[in-house]
Design an enzyme around this catalytic site. Structure first.
Site, PDB file in Angstrom:
ATOM      1  N   ASP A  18       0.878  -1.159   0.000  1.00 20.19           N
ATOM      2  CA  ASP A  18       0.000   0.000   0.000  1.00 20.19           C
ATOM      3  C   ASP A  18       0.922   1.217   0.000  1.00 20.19           C
ATOM      4  O   ASP A  18       2.092   1.123   0.380  1.00 20.19           O
ATOM      5  CB  ASP A  18      -0.879  -0.026   1.250  1.00 20.19           C
ATOM      6  CG  ASP A  18      -1.732   1.229   1.401  1.00 20.19           C
ATOM      7  OD1 ASP A  18      -2.353   1.649   0.404  1.00 20.19           O
ATOM      8  OD2 ASP A  18      -1.745   1.784   2.509  1.00 20.19           O
ATOM      9  N   ASP A  20      -0.054   5.078   0.806  1.00 21.06           N
ATOM     10  CA  ASP A  20      -0.263   6.134   1.790  1.00 21.06           C
ATOM     11  C   ASP A  20      -0.169   5.601   3.220  1.00 21.06           C
ATOM     12  O   ASP A  20      -0.837   4.630   3.587  1.00 21.06           O
ATOM     13  CB  ASP A  20      -1.628   6.787   1.589  1.00 21.06           C
ATOM     14  CG  ASP A  20      -1.772   7.402   0.208  1.00 21.06           C
ATOM     15  OD1 ASP A  20      -0.758   7.486  -0.505  1.00 21.06           O
ATOM     16  OD2 ASP A  20      -2.898   7.784  -0.162  1.00 21.06           O
TER      17      ASP A  20
END
Length: 277
Positions: A18, A20
């Site tokens: 991922d 962020d």
């Protein structure tokens, strides 16, 4: 941190990240709001709202309902933005905005995976116009991101063609595994959010990074490793970019198509807001 180098006689493997709050400390989409304002895409009111949204995102993460509201807001804001202009703004400000918020631990982990012979794939809900250049900066081999619809005039229509979120991320991981020959039981995945549980569950080595409350609870229950990333990456070579990966990233249609997804979402959002005022 990693325990072994890949045996190349076995099926290929990958590490799925991922973006962020896992690889970078902020929302990749919202980080560019000031640049979009300076480029004339959004107004001051939109800048203030994105700053507030960034604060909420950093303070406590975002659950499903909050992510849906953010998606709707960003899609509306970006409507009418010229895609090429967005790409140019991102390219011009990428190093200044992104280099300082990369977690050093994440950058080192990406290098470790490459040295171990694994592909690195960024899987982000942000738009492709934002995520693709960040992925290149990080040395990722592939990118999966939200993809916005672009009209014949080269501008975002405000519609989303592909939304890289929740179960959709897990589907993208499985599709990449099928097309690239990854053995998911030997693959790795990293995320900070409980919304990425489907992606984490799809691999044999899931890791919770700076997890939100729900993901932390799940990680403890399932005995998943929990990592704390907090150091910012030091200035690197040249203009401050991260060192290139040990091997050239394989290019494939799955990487390009998925990557286009994330960036679009971010840009669309800011566009519509700018026009609405």
């Amino acid at each position: 941190m990693l325990d072994h180098v890949e045996n190349h006689s076995l099926p290929r493997t990958a590490a799925f990240f991922d973006l962020d709050k896992t690889v970078i400390a902020k929302s990749s989409t919202l980080t560019f709001s000031k640049s979009f304002y300076q480029g004339g895409l959004i107004n001051r009111r939109a800048v203030l709202r994105t700053a507030y949204t960034q604060f909420i995102f950093l303070a406590g993460g975002a659950d499903h309902d909050q992510m849906e509201r953010m998606r709707e807001y960003l899609s509306a804001l970006c409507k009418g933005w010229n895609q090429q202009q967005v790409k140019e703004i991102v390219a011009e400000t990428l190093h200044d905005l992104i280099d300082p918020i990369i977690y050093d631990e994440a950058a080192s982990l990406i290098e470790e995976h490459h040295l171990a012979g694994r592909d690195v794939v960024i899987v982000s809900t942000s738009g492709a116009e934002v995520v693709e250049p960040i992925g290149e900066l990080l040395g990722a081999d592939r990118v999966v991101a939200t993809r916005m619809v672009v009209g014949d005039d080269g501008c975002f229509t405000g519609e989303i063609d592909y939304y890289a979120y929740g179960p959709t991320k897990a589907e993208a991981v499985r599709e990449l595994a099928a097309s690239e020959g990854y053995d998911l039981e030997r693959c790795y995945a990293y995320s900070d959010s409980a919304t990425d549980l489907p992606m984490l569950e799809s691999v044999g080595h899931p890791y919770a990074v700076n997890p939100d409350r729900t993901l932390r609870r799940e990680a403890l229950t399932r005995d998943w490793p929990i990592l704390d990333f907090h150091r910012r990456a030091p200035p690197r070579r040249g203009a401050g970019s991260l060192p290139p990966p040990p091997r050239p990233p394989p290019a494939g249609p799955a990487a390009v198509g998925a990557a286009a997804a994330t960036a679009g979402l971010v840009w669309y959002a800011s566009k519509r807001r700018a026009l609405a005022t």
